[in-house]
Write a protein that holds these residues in place. Structure first.
Motif, PDB file in Angstrom:
ATOM      1  N   LEU A   1      -2.924 -34.628 -18.693  1.00  0.00           N
ATOM      2  CA  LEU A   1      -4.379 -33.452 -18.166  1.00  0.00           C
ATOM      3  C   LEU A   1      -4.744 -34.110 -17.529  1.00  0.00           C
ATOM      4  O   LEU A   1      -5.696 -34.267 -16.780  1.00  0.00           O
ATOM      5  CB  LEU A   1      -4.763 -33.230 -19.680  1.00  0.00           C
ATOM      6  CG  LEU A   1      -4.278 -31.929 -20.642  1.00  0.00           C
ATOM      7  CD1 LEU A   1      -5.041 -32.000 -21.124  1.00  0.00           C
ATOM      8  CD2 LEU A   1      -3.986 -30.878 -19.725  1.00  0.00           C
TER       9      LEU A   1
ATOM     10  N   PRO B   1      -4.861 -33.004 -12.016  1.00  0.00           N
ATOM     11  CA  PRO B   1      -5.793 -33.586 -11.468  1.00  0.00           C
ATOM     12  C   PRO B   1      -5.387 -33.940  -9.967  1.00  0.00           C
ATOM     13  O   PRO B   1      -5.493 -33.669  -8.690  1.00  0.00           O
ATOM     14  CB  PRO B   1      -6.756 -32.932 -11.910  1.00  0.00           C
ATOM     15  CG  PRO B   1      -6.896 -33.316 -12.914  1.00  0.00           C
ATOM     16  CD  PRO B   1      -5.292 -32.877 -13.510  1.00  0.00           C
TER      17      PRO B   1
ATOM     18  N   PRO C   1     -16.469 -27.805  -8.365  1.00  0.00           N
ATOM     19  CA  PRO C   1     -16.118 -27.609  -9.794  1.00  0.00           C
ATOM     20  C   PRO C   1     -14.033 -27.411  -9.185  1.00  0.00           C
ATOM     21  O   PRO C   1     -13.348 -27.714 -10.007  1.00  0.00           O
ATOM     22  CB  PRO C   1     -16.244 -27.494 -10.779  1.00  0.00           C
ATOM     23  CG  PRO C   1     -17.465 -27.359  -9.392  1.00  0.00           C
ATOM     24  CD  PRO C   1     -17.472 -27.001  -8.770  1.00  0.00           C
TER      25      PRO C   1
ATOM     26  N   GLY D   1      -9.654 -28.085 -10.474  1.00  0.00           N
ATOM     27  CA  GLY D   1      -9.337 -26.735 -11.556  1.00  0.00           C
ATOM     28  C   GLY D   1      -9.878 -26.699 -12.936  1.00  0.00           C
ATOM     29  O   GLY D   1      -9.884 -26.288 -13.708  1.00  0.00           O
ATOM     30  N   ASN D   2     -11.308 -26.696 -12.834  1.00  0.00           N
ATOM     31  CA  ASN D   2     -12.306 -26.246 -14.262  1.00  0.00           C
ATOM     32  C   ASN D   2     -13.899 -26.289 -13.576  1.00  0.00           C
ATOM     33  O   ASN D   2     -13.780 -26.180 -12.924  1.00  0.00           O
ATOM     34  CB  ASN D   2     -12.178 -28.016 -14.782  1.00  0.00           C
ATOM     35  CG  ASN D   2     -12.829 -28.966 -14.017  1.00  0.00           C
ATOM     36  OD1 ASN D   2     -14.168 -28.502 -13.914  1.00  0.00           O
ATOM     37  ND2 ASN D   2     -12.335 -30.772 -14.712  1.00  0.00           N
ATOM     38  N   GLN D   3     -15.004 -26.333 -14.483  1.00  0.00           N
ATOM     39  CA  GLN D   3     -15.787 -26.245 -14.381  1.00  0.00           C
ATOM     40  C   GLN D   3     -16.571 -26.803 -14.027  1.00  0.00           C
ATOM     41  O   GLN D   3     -18.192 -26.235 -13.913  1.00  0.00           O
ATOM     42  CB  GLN D   3     -16.416 -24.860 -15.518  1.00  0.00           C
ATOM     43  CG  GLN D   3     -15.766 -23.633 -15.669  1.00  0.00           C
ATOM     44  CD  GLN D   3     -15.789 -22.462 -16.783  1.00  0.00           C
ATOM     45  OE1 GLN D   3     -16.359 -22.879 -17.783  1.00  0.00           O
ATOM     46  NE2 GLN D   3     -15.580 -20.809 -16.531  1.00  0.00           N
ATOM     47  N   THR D   4     -16.881 -27.886 -14.200  1.00  0.00           N
ATOM     48  CA  THR D   4     -17.779 -29.210 -13.942  1.00  0.00           C
ATOM     49  C   THR D   4     -16.666 -29.850 -13.244  1.00  0.00           C
ATOM     50  O   THR D   4     -18.632 -30.644 -13.066  1.00  0.00           O
ATOM     51  CB  THR D   4     -17.566 -29.778 -16.091  1.00  0.00           C
ATOM     52  OG1 THR D   4     -15.747 -30.657 -15.872  1.00  0.00           O
ATOM     53  CG2 THR D   4     -17.379 -28.798 -16.794  1.00  0.00           C
TER      54      THR D   4
ATOM     55  N   TYR E   1     -15.271 -39.079 -18.620  1.00  0.00           N
ATOM     56  CA  TYR E   1     -15.144 -38.485 -18.111  1.00  0.00           C
ATOM     57  C   TYR E   1     -16.028 -38.877 -16.391  1.00  0.00           C
ATOM     58  O   TYR E   1     -17.409 -39.165 -16.501  1.00  0.00           O
ATOM     59  CB  TYR E   1     -15.786 -36.724 -18.125  1.00  0.00           C
ATOM     60  CG  TYR E   1     -15.110 -36.053 -19.185  1.00  0.00           C
ATOM     61  CD1 TYR E   1     -13.468 -35.337 -18.601  1.00  0.00           C
ATOM     62  CD2 TYR E   1     -15.286 -36.144 -20.535  1.00  0.00           C
ATOM     63  CE1 TYR E   1     -12.757 -35.026 -19.435  1.00  0.00           C
ATOM     64  CE2 TYR E   1     -14.785 -35.707 -22.064  1.00  0.00           C
ATOM     65  CZ  TYR E   1     -13.435 -34.753 -20.466  1.00  0.00           C
ATOM     66  OH  TYR E   1     -12.772 -34.733 -22.394  1.00  0.00           O
TER      67      TYR E   1
END
Length: 457
Positions: free
Chosen positions: A207, A211, A416, A420-423, A439
């Motif tokens: 994971l 990205p 974001p 490919g995510n919301q953060t 992160y």
């Protein structure tokens, strides 16, 4: 309150009192002194001070250099390969071997300290901790450390044979025990964590890498005409265990150079592509700390690793064990396109300009090279000795000053969806089952050299 009998002065008072009372009863007998001696030594042996001193003496007795006791005493068949390394490379290899061989010794030292500190608890506190499984957990940590040692021993033994080194060679680092990165047990522990990031079972990307891979792949497809892949060289500086370089070498590029200066990382990479019979290893990557776990099951999760093997290494993948700033592309004129791909790398620089000037030298169109590109994905978390610490805007301006033209520049926490995510955050060696998560927001950019020629239709 500390255990009443965990104090030498109190034990002395009690022992003297026993002797005094018994001597009144048995005036002409040796019984008082025998009984008193037995009581005194028994009580002292149970104190934390005695246990600590005994443990320290035992560890010192075992060996001051636990990694060297079973090394070959004469050079092996491949010793000429070791002799061809420069002095710095030889030190890195030897330090890495020593670190791997002594991993269990140093990891157990940390666990033994936990056991020693545990004895400072009162008897009641120790009893409760034992009932909830704490001591059993410490025993399981020792077993997991021993299992990890089986893996790192295989890597060390492979390297010893690969370079033909012997015990005599380690005189080179006798007085240099802490000065190189590969001579640090923390680095071994960190490398074990990198396997969970880079070499997930089943050929899937983790994971954390997914990205990064997708960003690089999409921009390579835009920058490089697919018909010229065979005339394109990719350069991955600071490639660590080399998973991204490996993945893109399967895309039929002319050459992919995976460059890493850490001797320790290079030992693992060498083992990964070795001729030796493939062997499945069980690694315990999370047992080096007791912090931030909800339960023992999370802490004792395992990771299954199997080497790629020499036969599965793509022919266009070149492993380079050297300082990136000294690297030159062999037969550079074979290629029309050069792409430098820096991933979690730029902030490792002491002199960021040295990195940028090397990237320019490698990618700048010259001779038969018609186009040069630079793709970056990473944060800007500088080390303690950085000579310049640019923020992302300053780095962008510096690129322009050095002749780069940005095709895209993204700050992921402001965009974001770019990862490919919301953060907009991407993990780095993050344990998903830990209470602590690490992160990073990334600076993604794709730049081309201002001298680049246009593709001919």
């Amino acid at each position: 309150m500390r255990n009443l009998f965990d104090s030498i002065p109190i034990i002395c008072v009690i022992s003297f009192s026993i002797y005094y009372v018994l001597s009144l009863v048995y005036r002409k007998s040796q019984l008082p002194i025998l009984i008193t001696t037995f009581v005194f030594t028994n009580m002292v042996s149970r104190t934390s001070l005695f246990k600590s001193l005994a443990h320290s003496a035992l560890r010192n007795f075992k060996s001051s250099s636990p990694s060297l006791y079973n090394l070959p005493t004469s050079a092996g068949a491949n010793y000429s390969k070791f002799q061809k390394l420069n002095n710095d490379q030889q030190i890195e290899v030897l330090s890495a071997i020593r670190s791997l061989k002594s991993y269990q010794f140093h990891a157990e030292e940390v666990n033994e300290r936990r056991k020693s500190l545990f004895t400072h608890l009162t008897s009641k506190q120790q009893s409760i901790a034992k009932d909830v499984g704490y001591l059993e957990k410490l025993k399981l940590i020792d077993k997991a450390i021993a299992k990890n040692q089986e893996f790192v021993d295989d890597v060390a033994d492979f390297t010893i044979e690969e370079y033909g080194v012997s015990l005599k060679d380690f005189e080179l680092i006798e007085n240099d025990k802490a000065s190189v990165a590969s001579g640090n047990n923390f680095r071994v522990i960190e490398a074990l964590g990198h396997f969970t990031r880079d070499w997930t079972p089943g050929g899937l990307l983790s994971l954390e890498l997914r990205p990064l891979f997708e960003y690089i792949a999409s921009h390579l497809e835009v920058a490089i005409d697919f018909r010229q892949r065979g005339e394109t060289a990719l350069v991955f500086p600071g490639s660590g265990l080399g998973r991204l370089a490996y993945e893109f070498s399967k895309w039929d590029y002319g050459a992919v150079f995976s460059i890493e200066n850490s001797g320790l990382m290079n030992l693992f990479v060498g083992y990964n592509y070795s001729k030796q019979l493939k062997k499945l290893h069980t690694i315990y990557p999370y047992i080096h700390t007791n912090s931030d776990y909800y339960n023992a099951e999370s802490q004792f999760r395992t990771f299954e690793y199997e080497s790629i093997g020499e036969s599965n290494k793509p022919n266009n993948l070149h492993i380079v064990n050297e300082d990136f700033t000294k690297f030159e592309i062999p037969n550079r004129d074979k290629y029309k396109n050069i792409v430098v791909v820096s991933v979690f790398f730029l902030d490792t620089a002491e002199n960021l300009f040295s990195y940028m000037e090397t990237i320019e030298k490698l990618a700048k169109p010259l001779g038969n090279v018609e186009r040069g590109y630079w793709i970056n994905a990473g944060p800007l978390k500088y080390g303690s000795a950085a000579q310049v610490e640019f923020n992302a805007d300053e780095l962008k301006a510096a690129r322009k000053a050095l002749g780069w033209v940005d095709e895209q520049d993204v700050y992921t926490i402001w965009d974001p969806l770019s990862v490919g995510n919301q953060t907009g955050l991407v993990g780095y060696l993050t344990d998903k089952e830990s209470m602590w998560q690490g992160y990073y927001g990334l600076n993604l950019f794709t730049s081309s050299r201002k001298e680049n020629k246009l593709y001919k239709l």
